[in-house]
Scaffold this active site. Structure first.
Site, PDB file in Angstrom:
ATOM      1  N   CYS A  69       0.770  -1.239  -0.077  1.00 23.97           N
ATOM      2  CA  CYS A  69       0.031  -0.114   0.016  1.00 23.97           C
ATOM      3  C   CYS A  69       0.905   1.298  -0.012  1.00 23.97           C
ATOM      4  O   CYS A  69       1.388   1.539   1.121  1.00 23.97           O
ATOM      5  CB  CYS A  69      -0.921  -0.060   1.230  1.00 23.97           C
ATOM      6  SG  CYS A  69      -1.751   1.460   1.443  1.00 23.97           S
ATOM      7  N   CYS A  83      -0.186   3.683   2.697  1.00 22.74           N
ATOM      8  CA  CYS A  83       0.451   3.160   3.949  1.00 22.74           C
ATOM      9  C   CYS A  83       1.924   3.801   3.995  1.00 22.74           C
ATOM     10  O   CYS A  83       2.322   4.106   5.146  1.00 22.74           O
ATOM     11  CB  CYS A  83       0.227   1.680   4.276  1.00 22.74           C
ATOM     12  SG  CYS A  83      -1.392   1.305   4.042  1.00 22.74           S
TER      13      CYS A  83
END
Length: 183
Positions: A71, A74
């Site tokens: 991600c 993230c």
């Protein structure tokens, strides 16, 4: 005839010099790789993260971040999360839960994770206070962490919602939906 033992290949001075060179090389490699705390901020946080149950029962407010290694959002938020964790040591727990790890499948379902990064905020007594989906700027994370530490209401930020009691019998869940089902 008696055979003479073969002389050692390296003398004492040469062995000491070789040892010093090995220590210097190991030190240089450690420094070049980022020191003892090498790895990305997300890896550092994940490595020292408490278990969710332990964090929610130790008397400190907690932020659980649901994330994935792949991600980008993230990874983008990880340095700010690491800074928050370091600045609030022993006052706030930061817990990382990898949504791709089957070990956490029940937790992902329990907290209805449908997008990442998802932050779930908990009071010191382990009660849910709110959640956020998506990237948070460093200053927003600081304000959210401070609110949890001081027991104040979460700030009114776009994408941050309070947790309300939901009667599960009145809701339906799409069992096929998950953090990776959005494309």
């Amino acid at each position: 005839m008696s055979e003479q033992p073969a002389p050692p290949l390296l003398g004492t001075t040469q062995r000491v010099l070789l040892l010093l060179m090995a220590v210097a090389l190991a030190t240089a490699l450690l420094v070049l790789r980022g020191g003892v705390n090498s790895g990305s901020p997300m890896e550092q946080l994940a490595r020292r993260s408490l278990e969710p149950d332990q964090a929610l029962s130790n008397g400190r407010p907690t932020i659980i971040e649901f994330y994935a290694d792949w991600c980008q959002a993230c990874r983008e938020m990880a340095p700010a999360m690491l800074a928050l964790e370091q600045s609030s040591k022993n006052k706030l727990d930061i817990v990382l839960v990898n949504v791709d790890n089957p070990r956490w499948a029940d937790l992902v379902d329990d907290y209805d994770v449908n997008g990442i990064p998802q932050l779930n905020f908990f009071a010191a007594d382990g009660q849910p206070r709110g959640r956020s989906i998506g990237v948070r700027r460093p200053e927003e994370l600081t304000v959210l962490g401070d609110a949890l530490i001081t027991g104040q209401a979460l700030p009114q930020l776009a994408g941050v919602g309070n947790i309300s009691a939901v009667n599960e019998s009145n809701t339906t869940r799409d069992v096929m939906a998950g953090p990776r089902s959005h494309g």
